[in-house]
Design a protein around this motif. Structure first.
Motif, mmCIF file in Angstrom:
data_model
loop_
_atom_site.group_PDB
_atom_site.id
_atom_site.type_symbol
_atom_site.label_atom_id
_atom_site.label_comp_id
_atom_site.label_asym_id
_atom_site.label_seq_id
_atom_site.Cartn_x
_atom_site.Cartn_y
_atom_site.Cartn_z
ATOM 1 N N ASP A 14 1.158 9.304 23.366
ATOM 2 C CA ASP A 14 -0.361 9.231 22.957
ATOM 3 C C ASP A 14 -0.608 8.838 21.655
ATOM 4 O O ASP A 14 -0.021 9.735 20.742
ATOM 5 N N TRP A 15 -1.543 8.073 21.439
ATOM 6 C CA TRP A 15 -1.951 7.869 19.925
ATOM 7 C C TRP A 15 -3.284 8.422 19.612
ATOM 8 O O TRP A 15 -4.092 8.342 20.545
ATOM 9 N N ALA A 16 -3.524 8.986 18.633
ATOM 10 C CA ALA A 16 -4.820 9.495 18.150
ATOM 11 C C ALA A 16 -4.964 8.796 16.740
ATOM 12 O O ALA A 16 -4.185 9.134 15.932
ATOM 13 N N PRO A 17 -6.356 8.682 16.357
ATOM 14 C CA PRO A 17 -6.614 8.164 15.060
ATOM 15 C C PRO A 17 -6.690 9.608 13.923
ATOM 16 O O PRO A 17 -6.754 10.414 14.614
ATOM 17 N N GLN A 105 0.660 -6.180 22.018
ATOM 18 C CA GLN A 105 0.988 -5.038 21.055
ATOM 19 C C GLN A 105 1.502 -3.986 21.501
ATOM 20 O O GLN A 105 1.422 -3.036 20.738
ATOM 21 N N GLU A 106 2.215 -3.970 22.764
ATOM 22 C CA GLU A 106 2.995 -2.831 23.409
ATOM 23 C C GLU A 106 1.958 -1.813 23.434
ATOM 24 O O GLU A 106 1.129 -2.032 23.808
ATOM 25 N N ASN A 107 2.381 -0.513 22.949
ATOM 26 C CA ASN A 107 1.624 0.562 23.008
ATOM 27 C C ASN A 107 0.811 0.987 21.481
ATOM 28 O O ASN A 107 0.460 1.888 21.104
ATOM 29 N N ARG A 108 1.101 0.159 20.661
ATOM 30 C CA ARG A 108 0.255 0.304 19.337
ATOM 31 C C ARG A 108 -0.950 0.594 19.563
ATOM 32 O O ARG A 108 -1.896 -0.224 20.057
ATOM 33 N N PHE A 109 -1.541 1.643 18.982
ATOM 34 C CA PHE A 109 -2.927 2.016 18.836
ATOM 35 C C PHE A 109 -3.582 2.448 20.358
ATOM 36 O O PHE A 109 -4.777 2.673 20.562
ATOM 37 N N ASP A 266 -7.436 1.862 20.414
ATOM 38 C CA ASP A 266 -8.422 2.038 19.369
ATOM 39 C C ASP A 266 -8.688 0.928 18.660
ATOM 40 O O ASP A 266 -9.859 0.406 18.027
ATOM 41 N N LYS A 267 -7.616 -0.149 18.438
ATOM 42 C CA LYS A 267 -7.706 -1.226 17.620
ATOM 43 C C LYS A 267 -7.151 -2.445 18.547
ATOM 44 O O LYS A 267 -6.058 -2.240 19.018
ATOM 45 N N VAL A 268 -7.860 -3.727 18.229
ATOM 46 C CA VAL A 268 -7.022 -4.895 19.132
ATOM 47 C C VAL A 268 -6.572 -5.858 17.848
ATOM 48 O O VAL A 268 -7.196 -6.077 16.952
ATOM 49 N N GLU A 269 -5.125 -6.070 18.037
ATOM 50 C CA GLU A 269 -4.566 -6.835 17.162
ATOM 51 C C GLU A 269 -4.784 -8.161 17.216
ATOM 52 O O GLU A 269 -4.774 -8.859 18.203
ATOM 53 N N ILE A 270 -5.511 -8.962 16.261
ATOM 54 C CA ILE A 270 -5.809 -10.449 16.415
ATOM 55 C C ILE A 270 -4.865 -11.026 15.122
ATOM 56 O O ILE A 270 -5.022 -10.979 13.956
ATOM 57 N N LEU A 275 -7.202 -6.678 12.713
ATOM 58 C CA LEU A 275 -7.564 -5.606 13.424
ATOM 59 C C LEU A 275 -8.936 -5.723 13.808
ATOM 60 O O LEU A 275 -9.862 -5.674 12.956
ATOM 61 N N VAL A 276 -9.391 -5.401 15.046
ATOM 62 C CA VAL A 276 -10.685 -5.329 15.598
ATOM 63 C C VAL A 276 -11.014 -3.924 16.067
ATOM 64 O O VAL A 276 -10.207 -3.553 17.120
ATOM 65 N N ASP A 277 -11.943 -3.161 15.528
ATOM 66 C CA ASP A 277 -12.120 -1.825 16.185
ATOM 67 C C ASP A 277 -12.648 -1.676 17.479
ATOM 68 O O ASP A 277 -13.568 -2.717 17.732
ATOM 69 N N SER A 278 -12.430 -1.017 18.498
ATOM 70 C CA SER A 278 -12.855 -0.862 19.648
ATOM 71 C C SER A 278 -14.119 0.232 19.716
ATOM 72 O O SER A 278 -14.992 0.003 20.492
#
Length: 344
Positions: A14-17, A105-109, A266-270, A275-278
C-alpha cells in the motif's frame, strides 16, 4: 516513474504520500492571502475546468430546445439518459482502462496495493466488485442523475427556477459558478453524515462502503436512496439566482466529479514525465476508516466537527482517541441502564 520520491509503500504494497493532506486555505482565519493565491490554480485545474466545460458542451449539443422540455416526453428523456450513459461509460471507462485493465502505471501511486479484480467477495453482485459497481452505476446512478437533470431542465423551461442570462448578469453568475464546488462540498458533507447514522448506514450507505478498495466504477456505486440524496445537490438551483448551464455544472461536479475521489491512485501518469493529482487521499481514508473525512477538504468541516484525518500518525492517534472516548461513553451509558434496571 519512481513513486517513492513522493511517498512510501508498506509491506502489503500500500502506498501513502509523504505529506499529510491539507484542507484548502479558503476558510482559514486569519485569512492567508498568499496561500489562497498559490492554491487557486488547483481549484480550477484540471477537474473543475473539465466539469464546467462538459456542462457547456451539454448545453450546446445535448440539451433539447426549451420548447421541447416544457412537457415531459419519453423521447427527450431517453435521449438525455443515453447521453449521460455514453459519457459516463467513456469517462469512467478511460480511467478504468488506463489504470486497472491495461495497468499502464502498474501499482505506482496506488493507495491499496491490490486490485479489486484480484479479490472476490460475496458482498458484491456475482462476487465481483467491478460487475457490481458497473451495474449499480447504470441501473440506478445514471437513471437518477438523468431524472434530476430532467426535473431541473423542465423547471427552467417552465419558469419554476430563477434563470439569469450571462449577458445581463455576468457578475452574479460568475459568483455562482465559483461557489458550485462549495455548494457540492456542503451538501455532500451533510448528506454523508446523515447516511452514516446506524439505520441509514446499514440499509443505504453500506452499499457504497462495500468498495473498501475503491476503483473508478466505485464512484457511483450506491443505493438508489443515496443516489437521490447525492444528485439532490442540483436542487439548490431552484432557489439560487442561476442558469441551466450552472445547474448542469453542479450535476457534472457530482457525477463526473466522483471519479477523482475514487480512482484509487494519488497521481495519474500522463506520458513519461507528467503527473495529474487526483486529490483522492482524504476520501480514500474515509473508505479505509469509515468514520473520518466525511467531506473533501475544500471546506474544513471535518476539522470543525472533529472527524478530520490527514493520513499522518498524529491523525491516526486523534482518530483512535475519539474511538476510545466514544467507547467509554457507550460503556458508561450501558452501566447506567443496568443500574437503573437493578434498582427497579
Amino acid at each position: 516513474m519512481d513513486d517513492l520520491r513522493y511517498g512510501t509503500r508498506n509491506k502489503r504494497g500500500d502506498w501513502a504520500p509523504n505529506q499529510p493532506v491539507e484542507t484548502a486555505p479558503l476558510f482559514a482565519f486569519p485569512p492567508r492571502l498568499m496561500a489562497i493565491l498559490k492554491w487557486l490554480p488547483h481549484y480550477f485545474f484540471p477537474w473543475n475546468v473539465i466539469f464546467a466545460a462538459s456542462a457547456v458542451a451539454y448545453w450546446a449539443w445535448a440539451v433539447p430546445p426549451i420548447e421541447t422540455m416544457q412537457t415531459f416526453a419519453i423521447g427527450w428523456i431517453a435521449w438525455l439518459y443515453a447521453v449521460n450513459a455514453v459519457c459516463v461509460f467513456f469517462f469512467y471507462g478511460a480511467f478504468e482502462l488506463h489504470l486497472y485493465v491495461l495497468k499502464r502505471q502498474e501499482n505506482r501511486f496506488k493507495y491499496n496495493g491490490k486490485f479489486p479484480a484480484e479479490q472476490k467477495s460475496k458482498a458484491f453482485w456475482f462476487e465481483s466488485q467491478n460487475v457490481d459497481n458497473i451495474l449499480r452505476t447504470f441501473l440506478s446512478g445514471v437513471t437518477i442523475w438523468t431524472a434530476v437533470e430532467v426535473a431541473m431542465l423542465w423547471a427552467y423551461a417552465n419558469g419554476y427556477a430563477p434563470w439569469l442570462s450571462f449577458t445581463e448578469n455576468p457578475r452574479t453568475l460568475a459568483v455562482v459558478a465559483l461557489v458550485v464546488p462549495i455548494i457540492h462540498e456542503f451538501h455532500f458533507f451533510c448528506i454523508h453524515r446523515l447516511i452514516h447514522t446506524p439505520l441509514l448506514y446499514k440499509w443505504v450507505h453500506s452499499v457504497h462502503h462495500n468498495s473498501v478498495n475503491p476503483s473508478p466504477w466505485s464512484s457511483l456505486s450506491m443505493h438508489p436512496v443515496e443516489h437521490l440524496l447525492y444528485f439532490g445537490t442540483a436542487f439548490y438551483h431552484l432557489i439560487l439566482p442561476s442558469n441551466p448551464i450552472l445547474m448542469l455544472y453542479q450535476l457534472h461536479y457530482a457525477g463526473f466529479g466522483a471519479i477523482p475521489g475514487h480512482v484509487g491512485f494519488d497521481k495519474v501518469e500522463i506520458g513519461e514525465d507528467k503527473l495529474v493529482d487526483s486529490h483522492a487521499y482524504a476520501h480514500y481514508l474515509h473508505h479505509k476508516y469509515f468514520e473520518v473525512n466525511y467531506g473533501d477538504a475544500l471546506i474544513p468541516l471535518d476539522k470543525w466537527f472533529g472527524t478530520w484525518h490527514d493520513g499522518s500518525p498524529e491523525g491516526d492517534a486523534r482518530m483512535q482517541e475519539r474511538y476510545r472516548k466514544r467507547k467509554e461513553k457507550l460503556a458508561a451509558r450501558k452501566a447506567r441502564v443496568e443500574i437503573g434496571r437493578a434498582a427497579q
